[in-house]
Each structure stands twice: as structure tokens, then as C-alpha cells.
Design a protein around this motif. Sequence first.
Motif, PDB file in Angstrom:
ATOM      1  N   UNK A 115      33.887   4.576 -13.117  1.00 32.08           N
ATOM      2  CA  UNK A 115      33.383   4.031 -12.534  1.00 32.08           C
ATOM      3  C   UNK A 115      33.170   1.881 -13.245  1.00 32.08           C
ATOM      4  N   UNK A 116      33.403   1.139 -12.634  1.00 34.38           N
ATOM      5  CA  UNK A 116      33.350  -0.169 -13.303  1.00 34.38           C
ATOM      6  C   UNK A 116      31.843  -0.451 -13.832  1.00 34.38           C
ATOM      7  N   UNK A 117      30.582   0.528 -14.018  1.00 33.42           N
ATOM      8  CA  UNK A 117      29.524   0.006 -14.907  1.00 33.42           C
ATOM      9  C   UNK A 117      28.951  -0.648 -14.914  1.00 33.42           C
ATOM     10  N   UNK A 118      29.164  -1.550 -12.756  1.00 39.52           N
ATOM     11  CA  UNK A 118      28.492  -2.814 -12.695  1.00 39.52           C
ATOM     12  C   UNK A 118      27.490  -2.525 -11.782  1.00 39.52           C
ATOM     13  N   UNK A 119      26.637  -2.873 -12.528  1.00 38.72           N
ATOM     14  CA  UNK A 119      24.501  -2.411 -11.484  1.00 38.72           C
ATOM     15  C   UNK A 119      25.022  -2.522 -10.156  1.00 38.72           C
ATOM     16  N   UNK A 120      24.308  -1.583  -9.255  1.00 35.97           N
ATOM     17  CA  UNK A 120      24.194  -2.160  -7.705  1.00 35.97           C
ATOM     18  C   UNK A 120      25.093  -2.370  -7.084  1.00 35.97           C
ATOM     19  N   UNK A 121      26.547  -1.667  -8.013  1.00 36.52           N
ATOM     20  CA  UNK A 121      27.795  -1.832  -6.661  1.00 36.52           C
ATOM     21  C   UNK A 121      28.164  -0.287  -6.014  1.00 36.52           C
ATOM     22  N   UNK A 122      27.807   0.595  -6.361  1.00 32.32           N
ATOM     23  CA  UNK A 122      27.731   1.986  -6.223  1.00 32.32           C
ATOM     24  C   UNK A 122      27.139   1.826  -4.192  1.00 32.32           C
ATOM     25  N   UNK A 123      27.888   2.594  -3.332  1.00 31.26           N
ATOM     26  CA  UNK A 123      27.077   1.814  -2.153  1.00 31.26           C
ATOM     27  C   UNK A 123      28.025   1.649  -1.372  1.00 31.26           C
ATOM     28  N   UNK A 124      28.676   0.542  -1.706  1.00 39.06           N
ATOM     29  CA  UNK A 124      29.109  -0.118  -0.954  1.00 39.06           C
ATOM     30  C   UNK A 124      30.358   0.331   0.404  1.00 39.06           C
ATOM     31  N   UNK A 125      30.602  -0.626   0.973  1.00 44.05           N
ATOM     32  CA  UNK A 125      31.513   0.251   2.546  1.00 44.05           C
ATOM     33  C   UNK A 125      32.829   0.370   1.794  1.00 44.05           C
ATOM     34  N   UNK A 126      33.585  -0.981   1.032  1.00 41.90           N
ATOM     35  CA  UNK A 126      34.704  -1.174   0.920  1.00 41.90           C
ATOM     36  C   UNK A 126      35.065  -0.499  -0.623  1.00 41.90           C
ATOM     37  N   UNK A 127      34.083   0.614  -1.197  1.00 43.41           N
ATOM     38  CA  UNK A 127      34.644   0.468  -2.276  1.00 43.41           C
ATOM     39  C   UNK A 127      34.716   1.792  -2.322  1.00 43.41           C
ATOM     40  N   UNK A 128      35.786   2.060  -2.674  1.00 42.87           N
ATOM     41  CA  UNK A 128      36.897   3.502  -3.070  1.00 42.87           C
ATOM     42  C   UNK A 128      37.373   4.423  -3.685  1.00 42.87           C
ATOM     43  N   UNK A 129      37.439   5.748  -3.910  1.00 36.34           N
ATOM     44  CA  UNK A 129      37.911   6.248  -5.633  1.00 36.34           C
ATOM     45  C   UNK A 129      39.370   6.678  -4.978  1.00 36.34           C
ATOM     46  N   UNK A 130      39.306   7.338  -4.350  1.00 37.59           N
ATOM     47  CA  UNK A 130      40.476   8.030  -3.584  1.00 37.59           C
ATOM     48  C   UNK A 130      41.209   7.142  -2.714  1.00 37.59           C
ATOM     49  N   UNK A 131      42.866   7.474  -2.438  1.00 37.88           N
ATOM     50  CA  UNK A 131      43.463   6.848  -1.997  1.00 37.88           C
ATOM     51  C   UNK A 131      43.956   8.141  -0.416  1.00 37.88           C
ATOM     52  N   UNK A 132      43.405   8.283   0.542  1.00 43.28           N
ATOM     53  CA  UNK A 132      43.438   9.640   1.368  1.00 43.28           C
ATOM     54  C   UNK A 132      44.083   8.767   2.975  1.00 43.28           C
ATOM     55  N   UNK A 133      44.473   9.857   3.739  1.00 48.34           N
ATOM     56  CA  UNK A 133      44.969   9.114   4.983  1.00 48.34           C
ATOM     57  C   UNK A 133      43.998   7.588   5.462  1.00 48.34           C
ATOM     58  N   UNK A 134      43.245   8.976   6.047  1.00 47.43           N
ATOM     59  CA  UNK A 134      41.877   7.893   6.347  1.00 47.43           C
ATOM     60  C   UNK A 134      41.757   6.051   6.197  1.00 47.43           C
ATOM     61  N   UNK A 135      41.424   6.038   4.088  1.00 52.98           N
ATOM     62  CA  UNK A 135      41.693   4.702   3.619  1.00 52.98           C
ATOM     63  C   UNK A 135      42.737   4.813   4.166  1.00 52.98           C
TER      64      UNK A 135
END
Length: 358
Positions: free
Chosen positions: A136-156
Motif C-alpha cells: 500500500x501507500x501507507x497513508x493513514x485513512x486512505x484504505x476503504x476509498x471507493x476509487x482506490x484499487x489494487x487489481x486491474x480486472x475487467x470490472x475495473x
Amino acid sequence: MIHTDVVVIGAGPVGLFQVFQLGLLGIDAHVVDVLPEAGGQCIALYPDKPIYDVPGIPHCTGRELASLLLKQASPFLGIDTLNQDSPRLHLGHQVESVTPRAGTEPGFTLTTHRQLTFNCKAVVVAAGAGAFVPRTLNLPGLEGASNLHYHLDDDLLARLAGQHVVISGGGEEAVGAAIELASLDAAHKAARITLLHRRDQFQVDADLAERLNALIQAGDIEVTVGMPTDWHRADGVIHSLALLTPDSTTVDLPLDHLLVRQGMSPKLGPLANWGLPLERKQVPVSSATFESDVPRIFAVGDINTYPGKKRLLLCGFHEATLAAHAASTILRPDTPQHLLYTTTSPLLHERLGVKRSA
């Protein structure tokens, strides 16, 4: 509630081969893995790097090996073609708890972080070095944002058309994702693609670097150099990142979607809370059966330890074979444990779906 004989935790090479060996013995199995794609370390760490020490295969990439093992196990995963849409393959699920089942029949109840529950008679832990999770980016509070992603799949991909996408990372995962997005047709293409890295050099091979430079020159990909230090978020959406630039100034980088592709790291995670004795983050097992100190819980591959243990892929395949036979003895105590061969056994041919010639 999914009822099955065995749950295999880990869909890496050893976990997939474990399903194959269990299937040959007529044992029903489901597989759970936190990654969105089967293959474990082969996919997470070296998908395009050559492997030279798999018996009978002079060389193949990590991705090719994962595909071959998935195809081999497909008769027991409920799939006829080489895809990962299987009712027995549960990707993107991390097993949170393994609880001994109450009642007269021994077994376990497993629950994943997405509330998928299994009722099984035995468990095989094939978790490698642990659950591979994105860095992760290790920025407090960043996790859980609806436009934060870690995988590039077909849905994204379907959501990124016409958007400003910031991709954070400096290796093959980030550069490959940027190139993939930039190569889409106009109807599906992002309006702007920004590759964010702490420096203007990327750790990729010459071919990928050449493709990236061509897209940068064409204006299809922008490169921004800086370290994220803060973020601006409202209503669960990240609107921009605050970046510390090489000249020690702070700038804002606006975005519609943030895709973090900074590699994967193994973490033991919830496994530490399952009641299994551990030695240096590994599960001690019997080298004859690969059963742990907890009856009916087996461990194979890099996650286990025993005298003489070698952390080699070949050894994991051997361990999975013996674990399957040991599990069969426990789960089928009234069934004779005859050793059958795939070259000659009509029963194994039937289980594999092999058509015999007249």
C-alpha cells in the motif's frame, strides 16, 4: 454454507496440484485464495520469469506453469476449459477463521473475510510464504476509498473509460497496467493516464521500457515524479494526492481513480490465529503424512517445516501427493487404499474424463 471433503487454502502451484491429487483419490475439494488469480507466487512475483526446475518441462514462465496446473486440475474444479470461472475455486477470499466443528463427526468450519463459509472434513494449508497482499501507500485513512484499487480486472476496466487514472508504482506491474490502459480503443480508453513513481526511472525490461517511452512520446501516458505524503478525500472518494517532489516542494495531483501497483508482499495474516503451532511462521508437520499437530489439518509447500525441509517447488508436489493419500486414509477408513496408476487404471481415467479407445 459450502459442504466439501477438503478445503485447500492457497491456489498456488502446490495448492492446485493438491486438488489434482485429492481428485484422483475421489476426494472432493474446494480452493480458497486471497489473490484474484490462481497461481500464487508464480503470478504475484514472477509471472513472466523463466522456471527451469519443473520435471518434464525444460522451461516455462510462472504464468505458464500456473495455467498448466490449473488445466491439469480442471476435471476436479468443475471447469472444462482453461479459465478461472469455477464453482470450486474461490479467488479474492482470505480465510479468517478455522474452527473445529461441534458434533460427533470431526471436521471444521471455515469463514472468509467476505463471509463465505465452508463445512469440511479436513483442511490443507498450501499458503506458501503467507497470503500475498498488495503493498500500500501507507497513508493513514486512505484504505476503504471507493476509487482506490489494487487489481486491474475487467470490472475495473469498464469503469475507467473517460477518467483520469493515476497508477502508482515503478515496476512491471505498474508499467504494464499503464500500457494496457493506454492501448485500449477510444471508446474504452481513460481520458488521462498518469504513472506516478518516486523517480523517473522504471524497473522493467528493455521491451516494456521501449513501449512505455513510445506511449509517453505520443502523449498517451504522463509521468509524475514524487512521493505521496497526504490525500484529499470526501464522501469516501479520493480527489487528489499531495506529492513531495524531488525539489522538496509539495504539489497536488488530482485524480478520478487511484490504482496502486507496487508489488505484493506475503503476510501470515489470520493463519496465526487458527490454533496451529508455529515455528518461525511455519507449520510443523509429519514428513510421512504432512499432517500438523492438529488432526485433519495438513500443510504443504513453503508454509510447512520438518527435518530436512527444502523450500523447492518439486518438494511441494511430493508433499501434496503424500498429504492426499494420508487424508484419504483418514476420510475413507473403510476403503482399501490401493495405489493406482494413471497409465492403466480405468477408475482414474474415469475421474480424469479420459476417453478410452475401443
